[in-house]
Design an enzyme around this catalytic site. Structure first.
Site, PDB file in Angstrom:
ATOM      1  N   ALA A 198       0.839  -1.200   0.000  1.00 62.56           N
ATOM      2  CA  ALA A 198       0.000   0.000   0.000  1.00 62.56           C
ATOM      3  C   ALA A 198       0.877   1.254   0.000  1.00 62.56           C
ATOM      4  CB  ALA A 198      -0.938   0.003   1.207  1.00 62.56           C
ATOM      5  N   ASP A 199       1.948   1.225   0.772  1.00 67.02           N
ATOM      6  CA  ASP A 199       2.894   2.342   0.783  1.00 67.02           C
ATOM      7  C   ASP A 199       3.557   2.511  -0.580  1.00 67.02           C
ATOM      8  OD1 ASP A 199       2.448   2.970   3.420  1.00 67.02           O
ATOM      9  OD2 ASP A 199       4.258   2.002   4.187  1.00 67.02           O
ATOM     10  N   ILE A 200       3.985   1.398  -1.160  1.00 66.56           N
ATOM     11  CA  ILE A 200       4.699   1.449  -2.442  1.00 66.56           C
ATOM     12  C   ILE A 200       3.792   1.995  -3.547  1.00 66.56           C
ATOM     13  CG2 ILE A 200       5.776   0.046  -4.234  1.00 66.56           C
ATOM     14  CD1 ILE A 200       6.806  -1.772  -1.914  1.00 66.56           C
TER      15      ILE A 200
ATOM     16  N   SER B  88       3.296   5.667  -3.111  1.00 67.75           N
ATOM     17  CA  SER B  88       4.462   6.466  -3.499  1.00 67.75           C
ATOM     18  C   SER B  88       4.428   6.795  -4.989  1.00 67.75           C
ATOM     19  CB  SER B  88       5.765   5.734  -3.152  1.00 67.75           C
ATOM     20  OG  SER B  88       6.025   4.648  -4.032  1.00 67.75           O
TER      21      SER B  88
END
Length: 395
Positions: free
Chosen positions: A167-169, A172
């Site tokens: 989810a972070d990737i 980004s």
């Protein structure tokens, strides 16, 4: 060589992974990205191991091509210095809890009053609106709430998170895309804008075919381990030694696969001739394929599958993945000298252009590494002024 964002300056107030990694993409494209942290540091990712000579390898993964300064935004003088930097900047990226920038007196309205062309990109777990707007949202929580974990893992096991902060990737990438889009619109209108990015929004929208199946037919996809809800055979098979992933994505491809396995009759068999009927008879079909595949080692099957045009690959650990000939041929890893950690290896930006060289010019900075040089360059401060600011904990 001219880079597309080399006239752009970014003030990066963010921490952990999603927003900092998005800022990396902008830096790779030429932007001058300046990390701004409180004196003493505010990024908990610096404390996450493993470490290389005291420097977090996790932090190293998300902060190349940046400069780092310290600045206490809770002090009035620190806030004033930030606004002076803002006048000479184009983008602010932050991922504080909803409302924090406003409490600091640095909300979008305050920023645009100082610099109407500023682009503010805010990243939170749940966005700036809705009942969860002020709740913390870490990657595993987002994976759980988005439905991702429910379709990940063995069908007879528990829901499983993806082994990287997906989810972070994904967020980004949206940071970089939304900022560049806002800058392009600013070229047309002359005005900046605020961007509200939510990890939950990103991960829910990334559910792709799973979401589309539910929205349009009411189908709730099941957890199938390494299988597929809609296509078969499309899963991991155990060879005599190692497992391989095989993806038979079309009926024509299945005929080639059947011939490869020594069963050309499967290509016209009424039970297997189309993907729909293969799904109906999946248990029987996969059982037969499994018994054939396990008779030979992985490398033999991979050669045959490649020759037949059937997508397949060995299930690698990270060491095997990075040591593959293809990864090496693509020059995907680089080595740099870090001021504290010494020699560090970094994953390169995967973008490849015909007329643009994506370079890593700066290693991930240590905390405040560029504090003095940046304030001298952008604010014209001298040694005596810098000394006083350090003594009063402003920088």
């Amino acid at each position: 060589m001219t880079k597309p964002l080399e006239d752009i300056r970014v003030l990066d107030l963010s921490r952990v992974y999603a927003a900092p990694a998005g800022a990396v993409m902008l830096a790779d494209l030429g932007a001058d990205v300046i990390r701004v942290e409180q004196p003493g540091g505010t990024d908990s990712m610096r404390d996450w191991g493993p470490f290389l000579n005291g420097e977090s390898t996790y932090y190293i993964s998300a902060n190349r091509n940046k400069r780092s300064i310290t600045l206490n935004l809770k002090e009035q003088q620190g806030k004033e210095m930030f606004l002076e930097l803002l006048k000479k900047s184009d983008v602010v990226i932050e991922n504080f809890k909803t409302g924090t920038m406003e409490k600091l007196g640095l909300g979008y309205e305050e920023l645009r009053n100082v610099n109407p062309r500023i682009v503010l990109c805010s990243v939170t777990g749940f966005g700036h609106t809705g009942p969860l707007s002020k709740a913390p949202g870490f990657d595993p929580v987002i994976q759980a709430m988005s439905g991702l974990m429910d379709v990940t893992g063995a069908n007879d096991g528990e829901a499983t998170r993806v082994g990287i902060p997906i989810a972070d990737i994904l967020t980004s990438l949206y940071v970089a895309l939304s900022v560049t889009a806002a800058l392009r619109q600013r070229d047309l209108t002359g005005e900046g804008q605020a961007i509200d990015l939510s990890l939950l929004d990103v991960q829910v929208s990334s559910m792709a075919n799973v979401a589309s199946a539910y929205l349009n037919t009411g189908m709730i996809s099941e957890r199938l381990g390494n299988g597929h809800n809609n296509v078969t055979p499309y899963q991991v098979f155990q060879c005599k030694d190692d497992p391989i992933m095989i993806c038979v994505g079309s009926d024509g491809m299945f005929k080639k696969f059947a011939l490869l396995l020594g069963h050309p009759e499967w290509g016209t068999d009424s039970r297997y001739v189309t993907n729909s009927v293969r799904k109906d008879n999946e248990v029987e079909l996969v059982g037969q394929i499994t018994r054939i595949i396990e008779t030979k080692p992985a490398h033999e099957w991979l050669v045959k599958l490649e020759e037949s045009g059937v997508p397949a690959g060995r299930v690698n650990n990270i060491a095997q993945a990075l040591e593959q000939e293809q990864v090496i041929a693509r020059d995907s890893v680089e080595t740099m000298e870090h001021s504290v950690a010494g020699s560090v290896k970094l994953m390169k930006n995967p973008m490849r252009f015909s007329g643009l060289n994506i370079e890593t010019l700066l290693p991930p900075p240590s905390l405040g590494e560029h504090t003095e040089s940046v304030y001298k360059e952008l604010l014209g401060l001298n040694e005596e002024q810098l000394k006083k600011l350090k003594e009063t904990n402003v920088i």
